[in-house]
Design an enzyme around this catalytic site. Sequence first.
Site, short mmCIF file in Angstrom:
data_model
loop_
_atom_site.label_atom_id
_atom_site.label_comp_id
_atom_site.label_asym_id
_atom_site.label_seq_id
_atom_site.Cartn_x
_atom_site.Cartn_y
_atom_site.Cartn_z
N ARG A 28 9.66 5.36 2.20
CA ARG A 28 8.10 5.83 1.96
C ARG A 28 7.35 5.72 2.70
O ARG A 28 6.54 5.93 3.09
CB ARG A 28 8.04 6.55 0.31
CG ARG A 28 6.71 7.47 0.03
CD ARG A 28 6.33 7.57 -1.23
NE ARG A 28 6.40 6.15 -2.04
CZ ARG A 28 5.98 6.47 -3.23
NH1 ARG A 28 6.12 7.48 -3.82
NH2 ARG A 28 5.95 4.94 -3.95
N ARG A 34 5.74 -4.78 -8.60
CA ARG A 34 5.22 -4.01 -8.93
C ARG A 34 6.86 -4.05 -9.64
O ARG A 34 6.99 -3.03 -11.02
CB ARG A 34 5.53 -2.54 -8.26
CG ARG A 34 4.51 -1.74 -7.71
CD ARG A 34 4.10 -1.47 -6.64
NE ARG A 34 4.55 0.31 -6.41
CZ ARG A 34 4.95 1.16 -5.42
NH1 ARG A 34 5.10 0.60 -4.29
NH2 ARG A 34 5.43 2.07 -5.69
N LYS A 68 9.42 9.43 -10.72
CA LYS A 68 8.60 10.41 -11.48
C LYS A 68 7.96 11.43 -11.20
O LYS A 68 8.09 12.43 -12.54
CB LYS A 68 7.73 9.04 -12.97
CG LYS A 68 8.69 8.20 -13.23
CD LYS A 68 7.34 6.94 -13.73
CE LYS A 68 6.61 6.46 -12.79
NZ LYS A 68 7.54 5.26 -11.70
N ARG A 109 2.35 2.64 -20.17
CA ARG A 109 2.78 2.21 -18.95
C ARG A 109 2.97 0.90 -19.87
O ARG A 109 3.28 -0.24 -19.84
CB ARG A 109 2.14 1.94 -17.67
CG ARG A 109 2.51 2.12 -16.43
CD ARG A 109 2.00 2.39 -15.18
NE ARG A 109 2.61 1.72 -14.41
CZ ARG A 109 2.76 3.05 -13.42
NH1 ARG A 109 2.40 4.06 -13.51
NH2 ARG A 109 3.41 2.74 -12.27
N ARG A 160 2.32 4.85 2.58
CA ARG A 160 1.90 4.27 0.80
C ARG A 160 1.10 3.55 0.66
O ARG A 160 1.69 1.86 1.35
CB ARG A 160 2.41 4.91 -0.23
CG ARG A 160 1.77 4.70 -1.51
CD ARG A 160 2.20 5.76 -2.82
NE ARG A 160 1.85 4.56 -4.10
CZ ARG A 160 2.79 5.38 -5.16
NH1 ARG A 160 3.09 6.49 -5.14
NH2 ARG A 160 2.81 4.01 -6.30
P1 AP5 Z 1 8.77 9.29 -7.00
O1 AP5 Z 1 9.50 10.66 -7.47
O2 AP5 Z 1 7.67 9.19 -6.31
O3 AP5 Z 1 8.52 8.54 -7.68
P2 AP5 Z 1 8.11 7.78 -8.87
O4 AP5 Z 1 9.22 6.58 -10.21
O5 AP5 Z 1 6.72 8.57 -8.76
O6 AP5 Z 1 8.01 6.32 -7.35
P3 AP5 Z 1 6.39 5.91 -7.92
O7 AP5 Z 1 6.19 5.09 -5.96
O8 AP5 Z 1 5.11 6.79 -7.86
O9 AP5 Z 1 6.57 4.94 -8.58
P4 AP5 Z 1 4.84 3.87 -9.56
O10 AP5 Z 1 5.08 3.74 -10.73
O11 AP5 Z 1 4.74 2.43 -8.64
O12 AP5 Z 1 3.30 4.06 -9.11
P5 AP5 Z 1 2.46 5.26 -9.30
O13 AP5 Z 1 2.16 6.14 -8.72
O14 AP5 Z 1 2.75 5.73 -10.56
O15 AP5 Z 1 10.02 9.09 -5.52
C1 AP5 Z 1 10.26 7.88 -4.88
C2 AP5 Z 1 10.40 7.76 -3.33
O16 AP5 Z 1 11.65 8.23 -3.20
C3 AP5 Z 1 9.77 9.22 -2.88
O17 AP5 Z 1 9.99 9.21 -1.08
C4 AP5 Z 1 10.95 10.99 -3.40
O18 AP5 Z 1 11.02 11.56 -2.22
C5 AP5 Z 1 12.40 10.15 -2.98
N1 AP5 Z 1 13.44 10.03 -4.44
C6 AP5 Z 1 13.14 10.85 -5.39
N2 AP5 Z 1 13.95 10.63 -6.01
C7 AP5 Z 1 14.78 10.52 -5.75
C8 AP5 Z 1 16.75 11.30 -5.32
N3 AP5 Z 1 16.89 11.32 -6.54
N4 AP5 Z 1 17.26 10.38 -4.49
C9 AP5 Z 1 16.49 10.12 -3.08
N5 AP5 Z 1 15.50 9.99 -3.15
C10 AP5 Z 1 14.94 10.02 -4.02
O19 AP5 Z 1 1.25 3.13 -10.20
C11 AP5 Z 1 0.69 3.26 -9.11
C12 AP5 Z 1 -0.61 1.98 -9.15
O20 AP5 Z 1 -1.51 2.46 -10.26
C13 AP5 Z 1 0.32 1.10 -10.09
O21 AP5 Z 1 0.95 0.30 -9.49
C14 AP5 Z 1 -0.77 0.79 -10.62
O22 AP5 Z 1 -1.34 0.19 -10.31
C15 AP5 Z 1 -1.28 1.83 -10.71
N6 AP5 Z 1 -1.46 2.69 -12.32
C16 AP5 Z 1 -0.57 4.12 -12.45
N7 AP5 Z 1 -0.03 4.07 -13.97
C17 AP5 Z 1 -1.06 3.37 -14.76
C18 AP5 Z 1 -0.71 3.35 -16.18
N8 AP5 Z 1 -0.70 4.04 -16.91
N9 AP5 Z 1 -1.42 1.91 -16.37
C19 AP5 Z 1 -1.95 0.64 -15.76
N10 AP5 Z 1 -2.11 0.54 -14.09
C20 AP5 Z 1 -1.48 2.71 -13.85
MG MG Z 2 4.53 8.10 -8.70
#
Ligand code: AP5
Ligand code: MG
Length: 202
Positions: A137, A154, A23, A98, A143
């Site tokens: 990562r 998660r 994402k 979400r 992180r």
């Molecule tokens: P990346 O692009 O970072 O993927 P991502 O989908 O953004 O993964 P996240 O870990 O950020 O998702 P998440 O939903 O768990 O976390 P969020 O911060 O939203 O890619 C991941 C890795 O893979 C990177 O190292 C990248 O380089 C690599 N990569 C990418 N594409 C690739 C490819 N094609 N091939 C190989 N490698 C690749 O949320 C964190 C926390 O915040 C949640 O757990 C929750 O507590 C809270 N939160 C956030 N939003 C909400 C909400 N709306 N409601 C309630 N709580 C929320």
């Molecule tokens: Mg993300």
Amino acid sequence: MTQMASTSALPRLLLLAPPGAGKGTQGRRLAELFGVTHIATGDLLREHVATATPVGREAKSYMDAGELVPDPLVLTLVLDRIGGEPPLDGFVLDGFPRTVAQAEAAMRWAVDSDRTFHAVVSLEVPTPELIRRLLERGRASGRADDNEVTIAERLRVYEVKTAPLLAFYARRGLLLEIDGSGDPDLVFSRISEALTRLGVSS
Ligand code: AP5
Ligand code: MG
């Protein structure tokens, strides 16, 4: 209610995918392509945690455990960014909504503000690959929630609370299901081509 794509406005896109699906990676690139703001709720929350604001202090324990932060807190955070007079025209929302409650609130906001969404991009990646990316990562960047136990939670929370939104948006004709595996450039071209077919292009 079906929301139709429109070519006259800046794109308003949602990225709906499990942890590690890309994402953030794709959201940044899409925002750059279209010249719109990338709003990632996880990034916003991590900034609050890092600066120990009241929002950050409330969110931290949920995030550390891999649980969702309560809806009202997240909704305030997002609506503060996209609301206003006038509301933001184009954006890429990453990691929001979400929950069904967040999706319903977002839909109400969109209709009330005349800012209906053009597409919801879902990135499909096999679970072992998600885990591999997140662990990698975690090792590279440290992180806090990229550890084995929290990753498992998660992914579980995604299945229970967020995956039902795929049907929510499919029913409204907004869902674009994209293969999120392979090189990030390849994934990006799959998304851009699907958006172009929908009439959303730069
Ligand atoms: P990346 O692009 O970072 O993927 P991502 O989908 O953004 O993964 P996240 O870990 O950020 O998702 P998440 O939903 O768990 O976390 P969020 O911060 O939203 O890619 C991941 C890795 O893979 C990177 O190292 C990248 O380089 C690599 N990569 C990418 N594409 C690739 C490819 N094609 N091939 C190989 N490698 C690749 O949320 C964190 C926390 O915040 C949640 O757990 C929750 O507590 C809270 N939160 C956030 N939003 C909400 C909400 N709306 N409601 C309630 N709580 C929320
Ligand atoms: Mg993300």
